[in-house]
Design a protein around this motif. Sequence first.
Motif, PDB file in Angstrom:
ATOM      1  N   ILE A  39       0.825  -1.295   0.045  1.00 47.06           N
ATOM      2  CA  ILE A  39      -0.098   0.134   0.194  1.00 47.06           C
ATOM      3  C   ILE A  39       1.151   1.303  -0.010  1.00 47.06           C
ATOM      4  CG2 ILE A  39      -1.915   1.469   1.278  1.00 47.06           C
ATOM      5  CD1 ILE A  39      -2.392  -1.476   2.637  1.00 47.06           C
ATOM      6  N   SER A  78       3.310  -1.101   3.824  1.00 51.53           N
ATOM      7  CA  SER A  78       2.953   0.334   3.304  1.00 51.53           C
ATOM      8  C   SER A  78       4.025   1.184   3.643  1.00 51.53           C
ATOM      9  CB  SER A  78       1.805   0.626   4.242  1.00 51.53           C
ATOM     10  OG  SER A  78       2.007   0.663   5.679  1.00 51.53           O
ATOM     11  N   VAL A  85      -8.999   1.890   0.728  1.00 53.87           N
ATOM     12  CA  VAL A  85      -7.986   0.724   0.377  1.00 53.87           C
ATOM     13  C   VAL A  85      -8.670  -0.484   0.286  1.00 53.87           C
ATOM     14  CG1 VAL A  85      -6.001  -0.452   0.980  1.00 53.87           C
ATOM     15  CG2 VAL A  85      -5.998   1.831   1.701  1.00 53.87           C
TER      16      VAL A  85
END
Lengths: 233, 424
Positions: free
Chosen positions: B23, B56, B144
């Motif tokens: 991410i 992430s 997300v």
Amino acid sequence: MWQYIVGTLSTTLSQFFRGIMGLLPRLVAVLIIIVIGWVGAFILQWILKKVLAWVRFNALFRNTSLIPTLRKAALPPPDELLARLVFWGVGLGFTFLASSSLGIFGLQEEVSKIILFIPQLVVALLVLLLGLLLANFFGRATLLAAVNANYASPRFLSNVVQFLIVIFAATMALDQLGVGHRVVLIAFSISFGAVMLGLAIAFGLGGRDVARRILERQFPEKKKEEEDEISPL
Amino acid sequence: MAEDTFLTDDFVRQLTAVGGVDIVVGLPTFNNRATVGRVLNAIQVGLAKYFPRERSVLINPDGGSTDGTPELVRTTTVEHYETLLAASPLRTFQRVSTVYPIGHGSGLAWRTILAAADLLGAKACISLSPDLESITPEWVDALVRPIYKEKFDFVAPIYRRHKFDGLLIKNVLWPLIRATYGSDIREPTATEVGLSGRLASHLAAQDVWRQTDTSQEGLRLWMTTLALVGNYRVCQAFLGPKTLGRNTARHDIVATVRQAVGELLRCLEAHEAFWMNRSGSQPTPVFGFQYGVAVEPVRINRARLLQTFRTGAAELASVLQSILTPTTLQQIQQVAALDDREFRFPDDLWVKTIYEFAASYHHSVINRDHLLQALVPLYQGRVASFVLQHYRAGAEEVEQHLEALSRRFEELKAYLVEGWTAKK
């Protein structure tokens, strides 16, 4: 004595008639050239008009302000204007060239001067046209900005901008033509200064009360206008 | 990726150190010290809570802040995770900052985020605004999850707004996109969006990034339309109310119309083949429970809106003549002559006005920037009418009106096509 007079007269007359006889064919030839020139110019204009219409010449200027500007100046659309310019250019060109071939004393020189003046005339016309286009563009930009900014007299502001640009372009065009170099510039400076001074005096003295009211309206005392709290996005 | 030379060596080195991620969270900043800490905390908690096992990274392109924003971005941490999550995060919260030179336009920040997502092979990439007051960790999940779990490519937000907030979107952008692109996207210019890695790579490879004059709103609109045209899977996520910091610059209406409407009309030109023969629209899936919330009342200067509209209708007649049909212009002038209490800018007239502006923009009947500026007073008139009509109305009633307006945009689409394809 009598014989002398008769001899002189006959010589002079024969010279005159010889001159006439010499000039006449050239005059006829010149006239024929001029007629051919103007007929050719007319045909060229006709062909050019058809070709320009076929290639949609005016469409090239659809996103510019040329067409409305020409309309405002009482001029035809671009294709018609170009065809007319070619007509007059070819016609006058033939006329001048034919006239200079007459061999008349002084005429040739004058024709040369006129021919040399044509480029200046074209440049001056282009300067004027560009000035009109710019005046139209900036006049509209001023009008839109003034309306969106909530100014009291948007049309007046727009007209002032247009007027100043047109005057400036006209001055440049006249200067290009050599029409009273200094006189034009001085006249422009004086006119511009006079307008500004006139406005200043009008505001300051002549219309004190009106000026005060206008200024108060334009620049109000810190009375804060209610602001919007909404966001467009 | 088409070109990656705009990334600095230091930035690429930092990305290399990060390695692959799942991410990417983009946070473009410029002097946001007052609010960025809260946004960062929400991001950290959101990632730790909803995506604890995913790798992430935060990408922070900064436009040259002078208030220490980048330093704050690098150092802000959540003090007591235990009280928020009842657990500690499994992974370290990585962050990469870069400063892009001032004057390179807002596009560079977006391009940096998209290029980073592409280089790091991210599965999802989201972007958040640094001046959000109302952000919660749930926003990260909302943006997300549809990409990460449901395989969507583009997540547009839905905010709970005041009935008079975002009227340019409600009256122009949303219905026009719906009528042309056939998708019901309520916030086509939002900063808070989610993109799949696939879409991020596609956007990063586009040729648009060299244009330095594109606005933030314009870029976001362009991304939305590109996602729609590229047949990417598009959805929406409900985020709740959106409140920005007090220091956030307010939108200037003239600049906003020029940028947002201008960009949409440019997109319509570019995607003509996509929308020309399309009819109707499809609902776009919405994720998240849409709860009601009381929003603060807003102040609107109705007198000024009406004055600008009336001045525009009178003074700009010569300009509007080139853009609108004589019938539409005449009707607008009749509306301008109405008394304040009876003032209404009817829906059909508004739809036709927008369609005639779009067609005239396409045919470049006058300078395009002038054309967009000429729309501003008419939009002010429409806003005044909308406000007067719904002053005492509830959110539900306003929503019904907006739905009806959007349907009129769809029903009258043939009018747009006719004007668009007409030879001028």
